[in-house]
Structures are given as C-alpha cells and as structure tokens.
Write a protein that holds these residues in place. Structure first.
Motif, PDB file in Angstrom:
ATOM      1  N   ASP A  46       0.838  -1.027  -0.042  1.00 16.42           N
ATOM      2  CA  ASP A  46       0.009   0.017  -0.013  1.00 16.42           C
ATOM      3  C   ASP A  46       0.983   1.135   0.070  1.00 16.42           C
ATOM      4  N   LEU A  47       1.311   1.735  -1.138  1.00 20.04           N
ATOM      5  CA  LEU A  47       2.318   2.708  -1.284  1.00 20.04           C
ATOM      6  C   LEU A  47       1.806   4.081  -0.675  1.00 20.04           C
ATOM      7  N   THR A  48       0.530   4.483  -0.769  1.00 25.16           N
ATOM      8  CA  THR A  48       0.307   5.657  -0.223  1.00 25.16           C
ATOM      9  C   THR A  48      -0.381   5.634   1.273  1.00 25.16           C
ATOM     10  N   HIS A  49      -0.274   4.418   1.764  1.00 23.33           N
ATOM     11  CA  HIS A  49      -0.593   3.827   3.083  1.00 23.33           C
ATOM     12  C   HIS A  49      -2.164   4.563   3.587  1.00 23.33           C
ATOM     13  N   TYR A  50      -3.172   4.337   2.643  1.00 22.19           N
ATOM     14  CA  TYR A  50      -4.351   4.769   3.102  1.00 22.19           C
ATOM     15  C   TYR A  50      -5.346   3.618   3.372  1.00 22.19           C
ATOM     16  N   LEU A  51      -4.988   2.235   3.178  1.00 23.48           N
ATOM     17  CA  LEU A  51      -5.735   1.079   3.393  1.00 23.48           C
ATOM     18  C   LEU A  51      -5.702   0.987   4.987  1.00 23.48           C
ATOM     19  N   GLY A  52      -4.457   1.111   5.689  1.00 25.37           N
ATOM     20  CA  GLY A  52      -4.559   0.963   7.107  1.00 25.37           C
ATOM     21  C   GLY A  52      -5.703   1.720   7.933  1.00 25.37           C
ATOM     22  N   PRO A  53      -5.861   3.184   7.792  1.00 26.46           N
ATOM     23  CA  PRO A  53      -6.947   3.688   8.364  1.00 26.46           C
ATOM     24  C   PRO A  53      -8.434   3.164   7.920  1.00 26.46           C
ATOM     25  N   LEU A  54      -8.362   2.923   6.867  1.00 24.22           N
ATOM     26  CA  LEU A  54      -9.740   2.394   6.320  1.00 24.22           C
ATOM     27  C   LEU A  54     -10.129   1.232   7.172  1.00 24.22           C
ATOM     28  N   LEU A  55      -9.255   0.210   7.276  1.00 24.32           N
ATOM     29  CA  LEU A  55      -9.618  -0.901   8.031  1.00 24.32           C
ATOM     30  C   LEU A  55      -9.421  -0.720   9.565  1.00 24.32           C
ATOM     31  N   ASP A  56      -8.839   0.129  10.063  1.00 27.01           N
ATOM     32  CA  ASP A  56      -9.048   0.780  11.416  1.00 27.01           C
ATOM     33  C   ASP A  56     -10.493   1.050  11.741  1.00 27.01           C
ATOM     34  N   ASP A  57     -11.089   1.927  10.950  1.00 26.78           N
ATOM     35  CA  ASP A  57     -12.528   2.187  10.945  1.00 26.78           C
ATOM     36  C   ASP A  57     -13.280   1.139  10.925  1.00 26.78           C
ATOM     37  N   TRP A  58     -12.961   0.237  10.055  1.00 25.68           N
ATOM     38  CA  TRP A  58     -13.704  -1.042   9.960  1.00 25.68           C
ATOM     39  C   TRP A  58     -13.736  -1.756  11.403  1.00 25.68           C
ATOM     40  N   ASN A  59     -12.565  -1.961  11.778  1.00 24.90           N
ATOM     41  CA  ASN A  59     -12.188  -2.991  13.168  1.00 24.90           C
ATOM     42  C   ASN A  59     -12.743  -2.225  14.394  1.00 24.90           C
ATOM     43  N   ARG A  60     -12.812  -0.827  14.326  1.00 25.19           N
ATOM     44  CA  ARG A  60     -13.545  -0.243  15.486  1.00 25.19           C
ATOM     45  C   ARG A  60     -15.035  -0.580  15.600  1.00 25.19           C
ATOM     46  N   GLY A  61     -15.662  -0.820  14.410  1.00 25.83           N
ATOM     47  CA  GLY A  61     -17.196  -1.081  14.354  1.00 25.83           C
ATOM     48  C   GLY A  61     -17.372  -2.506  14.332  1.00 25.83           C
ATOM     49  N   HIS A  62     -16.444  -3.431  14.068  1.00 29.23           N
ATOM     50  CA  HIS A  62     -16.630  -4.734  13.932  1.00 29.23           C
ATOM     51  C   HIS A  62     -15.627  -5.569  14.931  1.00 29.23           C
ATOM     52  N   PRO A  63     -15.492  -5.180  16.356  1.00 26.63           N
ATOM     53  CA  PRO A  63     -14.374  -5.843  17.280  1.00 26.63           C
ATOM     54  C   PRO A  63     -14.611  -7.290  17.230  1.00 26.63           C
ATOM     55  N   GLU A  64     -15.487  -7.954  16.743  1.00 28.02           N
ATOM     56  CA  GLU A  64     -15.484  -9.362  16.358  1.00 28.02           C
ATOM     57  C   GLU A  64     -15.066  -9.922  15.221  1.00 28.02           C
ATOM     58  N   GLU A  65     -14.945  -9.036  14.248  1.00 30.58           N
ATOM     59  CA  GLU A  65     -14.617  -9.536  12.794  1.00 30.58           C
ATOM     60  C   GLU A  65     -13.464  -8.503  12.229  1.00 30.58           C
ATOM     61  N   LYS A  66     -12.363  -8.516  13.136  1.00 25.29           N
ATOM     62  CA  LYS A  66     -11.202  -7.651  12.906  1.00 25.29           C
ATOM     63  C   LYS A  66     -10.423  -8.113  11.710  1.00 25.29           C
ATOM     64  N   VAL A  67     -10.059  -7.105  10.909  1.00 29.85           N
ATOM     65  CA  VAL A  67      -9.352  -7.471   9.751  1.00 29.85           C
ATOM     66  C   VAL A  67      -7.918  -7.224  10.044  1.00 29.85           C
ATOM     67  N   THR A  68      -6.802  -8.256   9.560  1.00 30.56           N
ATOM     68  CA  THR A  68      -5.437  -8.101   9.874  1.00 30.56           C
ATOM     69  C   THR A  68      -4.843  -7.715   8.366  1.00 30.56           C
ATOM     70  N   LEU A  69      -4.226  -6.782   8.094  1.00 33.02           N
ATOM     71  CA  LEU A  69      -3.427  -6.454   7.046  1.00 33.02           C
ATOM     72  C   LEU A  69      -2.124  -6.983   6.695  1.00 33.02           C
ATOM     73  N   VAL A  70      -2.048  -7.608   5.526  1.00 30.29           N
ATOM     74  CA  VAL A  70      -0.592  -8.536   5.242  1.00 30.29           C
ATOM     75  C   VAL A  70      -0.317  -7.962   3.846  1.00 30.29           C
ATOM     76  N   GLU A  71       0.538  -7.300   3.934  1.00 30.72           N
ATOM     77  CA  GLU A  71       1.300  -6.858   2.506  1.00 30.72           C
ATOM     78  C   GLU A  71       2.212  -7.657   2.030  1.00 30.72           C
ATOM     79  N   LEU A  72       1.908  -7.862   0.668  1.00 30.81           N
ATOM     80  CA  LEU A  72       3.194  -8.558  -0.182  1.00 30.81           C
ATOM     81  C   LEU A  72       3.865  -7.698  -0.927  1.00 30.81           C
ATOM     82  N   PRO A  73       4.738  -8.176  -1.737  1.00 34.43           N
ATOM     83  CA  PRO A  73       5.548  -7.433  -2.446  1.00 34.43           C
ATOM     84  C   PRO A  73       4.902  -6.247  -3.392  1.00 34.43           C
ATOM     85  N   ASP A  74       5.573  -5.286  -3.899  1.00 37.10           N
ATOM     86  CA  ASP A  74       5.097  -4.300  -4.588  1.00 37.10           C
ATOM     87  C   ASP A  74       4.673  -5.118  -6.107  1.00 37.10           C
TER      88      ASP A  74
END
Length: 423
Positions: A46-74
């Motif tokens: 995620d070269l512009t680092h935008y995805l983490g904050p989007l997933l943080d928003d999801w995780n705050r609203g879905h504590p039982e369905e949290k998303v873990t982000l794994v980044e593969l090569p560019d």
C-alpha cells in the motif's frame, strides 16, 4: 493490473484476503450465514498508506470481525505468485483476494474463488464496464474495487504554441509526434513497451482501438488473425519504423515512461491516471504544462484496456458472511471517495466522477470517466498468464521490426490456439 508497480497505483492493493461472505448462501458447500469472525487482508504494498486507516475504521465498528492487513511485494507478478502458491496448497489463510482484473477468469476457472450473489452488491451504481471484469462464464466471481484506464498525456504548452489541438486519431498523433517533437528535442510518443504485462496492455489497446480482438468467449475462441488486429500492430510498428516512437521506449515500464514525460523528454505519453498528480507535483519539469485526453484511435478516440482490481472471496474462506460485509464496506460510496482522495486510486462508483468538488480537485476525472466507459477488459482466459506471455513475445518482435504485423497475427493465432487447447 498492473497493477504493475505504477499502474500499481493503478493496482496498489493486489490481494485482499478475508473471511466470510453473505452471498454464498445459495452456493453448494456454502457456510451458514451466521459464520462470522476475524479476517486477513493481504495487499501488494500500500504505497500511499491509505488502507490501514480504512481498516481501522472497520475494526472499531466490528470488534469480533477484525481485519488483519498483510502486505505482499509491490510487484504484481510476485504478489500473484505468492497468492497462487497459498491457494494451490489448499490453505485457508486467505479469505478475500483483491486481484488484478485480468486474473479473475484464471482464479475462477481454477476454483480458487467462489461465485458471488449479484443481488448482494449495488452493481448498478458502478461504472458499467468494470462489472464485466469481475465475471467469468456468465457468473459474478468478484466485486470491482478500483478501476483504471489509459490516458494520453500531452505537452499542452508545445501544442498551443504550434496552434494544434490534442490528437484524436493515430494519424494526428503520428504527424504531431513526427513534426513537433524534434523541434523541441523531444521523443515523440511512448507507452509501456518492455516485454511484460504493460506491453500486453498497450498491444491490446491498439488491437481493440482498430476494431479487433484477441480472444472471445472467455478464451475459448482465438480471434486475433484479422485485418483489424494487423492494423493495430502496424500502428506500433510504424511508430518505431518512422521514428516517432523512440527505440528507447521499448525499455519503458510505467515508471520509466512517467519519468521521461515528467522530466520533459516526451511530447506524448500513454499511461495511467496516477501520473497526473505526480507530473503536477513540485519539482516536475512539466507541472502546469500538460493535459490528458482519451487515447486516440484510427478514426477518433480509441479504446483503453481496463485496469484496476476486484475483490474476490477465496473458496477456502472460513467466514464468508463477514467477508461480504467487508467487501460491501470497501466498495461503498463513502469509502470509494477515500480510495480516491486518500489512496490516489480511481474509484468504481459512477457518481464520484460527476461530483463537483472532486472534479475541481481532480480535473482529469471527466476524461477518465470517458475512457473507462469506452474501455474493454484484457483477453479473458483461464490461462491468462500464458496468453499474456505469448502476446508479449510476438509484439516484442513486431516492435523490434523482426516480424511484420501480418506474420505476427498468424503466429499469435497459432500460439493462442495451442494454449486454449491445453487442459
């Protein structure tokens, strides 16, 4: 795809792996709708680092369905290889995959992703052509997440000085590239002509713009041996032969070609929308001195290849209900707006391209919308990787003037026919 590293802004998130999907209820072997839980989302850098904050928003609203982000090569090729390795092993580590639009057919045919329920997603609100990239064999196998279409960037200052308008046809492009560029010690035109996925994209655009095609019926029928396809390849070969495409352009991928344009060494450039912001950034030698229009064709605007990525659910997903909700979240209009404003990626929601505030901030949006609506997918095939390699090899010989377009379409037809008969 590529998201190739540059289209990789065009393909920034190459693989999203999550769990759960609501649209599986009617599919054989589907898990119960109550099946929810944590998910894993994997992305190709995620070269512009935008995805983490989007997933943080999801995780705050879905504590039982949290998303873990794994980044593969560019690199999209490396991402694809790692994804396929996991999927072939039968691993349930990956739940949702954000795949290059060109991979959808291959992944669907291999049984790595599951069919989705069209009614679970508001596909009518998306730009119409992007939905086709998510289908295979008449079924929906993914949900469009990010789109992309090629644009023609041009030196507005030079064309205005010469009293010329941006080219709408190949003849106009060739004439301006041949006559104006040398006056300013510039190369005339470049795309992505190194033998990799970018060359497949550029060649496919030339063939489609001339009214031809490479494959039909999801790869079952080879159609490349035609007058139209020969005309498309002649456009590229003629540029090299007549000098308005520099031989050095045969070594360009997205970033090399962008840098050449941004450094003031090119009159015309075919590239993805991500170039617009970078070429206007401080330090760019062409900031404020260029424009972007749809790709030209033989008799008017041409046909771009659709880039971008689709969200698909792994057939091994453990939590399909959660995955469906996450996909709906990532493709909602609110989040798609952030995909553009925070991720610098073209969204799939049609309404965003006509939003006055966004158009003021991103002046190329109307042009991009026009290009996307006229765009077509790359050839669909269960063996797309082999198809792309065959196209690259043949077109490389055409652009090196080792083979005529007529010889090339015959050779390519034979090679693609052999690929389609495999398996």
């Amino acid at each position: 795809m590529r998201w190739i590293r540059a289209a990789g802004r065009g393909l920034l998130v190459a693989a999203v792996l999550l769990a759960g999907y609501a649209g599986f209820g009617s599919e054989p072997g589907a898990q119960a709708p109550k099946d929810r839980g944590p998910m894993t989302l994997v992305t190709a850098g995620d070269l512009t680092h935008y995805l983490g904050p989007l997933l943080d928003d999801w995780n705050r609203g879905h504590p039982e369905e949290k998303v873990t982000l794994v980044e593969l090569p560019d690199s999209a090729d490396e991402t694809r290889a790692q994804m396929i390795s996991e999927l072939r092993s039968g691993s349930d580590r990956f739940d949702v995959l954000n795949i290059d639009v060109a991979w959808t057919s291959e992944f669907a045919a291999a049984g790595w992703i599951s069919p989705l329920d069209r009614d679970a997603f508001p596909l009518h609100t998306f730009l119409a052509p992007v939905v086709d990239t998510a289908t295979f064999d008449g079924r929906l196998y993914a949900v469009p997440y990010v789109t992309n279409a090629g644009l023609l960037y041009y030196r507005k200052d030079i064309l205005e000085r010469a009293g010329e308008r941006p080219p709408r046809t190949w003849d106009e492009l060739a004439r301006q590239a041949k006559t104006l560029a040398p006056k300013y010690r510039l190369d005339g035109y470049a795309g992505q002509f190194l033998p990799y996925e970018g060359l497949t994209v550029n060649a496919t655009e030339a063939v489609h713009s001339s009214g031809g095609s490479i494959l039909r019926d999801d790869g079952a029928r080879v159609t490349v041996d035609s007058v139209s396809a020969r005309k498309g390849l002649e456009f590229l070969a003629g540029g090299i032969r007549d000098g308005w495409i520099s031989p050095r352009a045969r070594d360009y991928k997205e970033e090399e070609s962008r840098q050449a344009f941004q450094d003031g060494r090119l009159l015309f450039l075919r590239n993805w929308p991500y170039v617009y912001a970078l070429a206007n950034a401080p330090g760019s030698k062409v900031a404020g001195r260029f424009g972007a229009v749809p790709l030209p064709g033989p008799d008017g605007p041409g046909t771009s290849v659709l880039g971008g990525s689709n969200l698909a659910v792994s057939s091994r997903s453990r939590h399909p209900q959660s995955a469906a909700d996450l996909i709906a979240y990532l493709t909602s209009e609110r989040v798609q707006r952030k995909v553009l404003t925070e991720g610098s990626l073209p969204p799939v929601r049609a309404a965003l391209y006509e939003d006055p505030a966004l158009v003021r901030a991103y002046p190329y949006l109307p042009t991009l919308r026009q290009s996307v609506l006229a765009a077509e997918p790359r050839p669909k095939s269960p063996r797309y990787d082999q198809v792309s390699l065959a196209v690259q090899a043949v077109v490389q010989d055409v652009m090196a003037l080792r083979q005529t377009p007529q010889q090339a379409v015959g050779r390519l037809s034979r090679e693609l026919g052999s690929i389609s008969r495999k398996g």
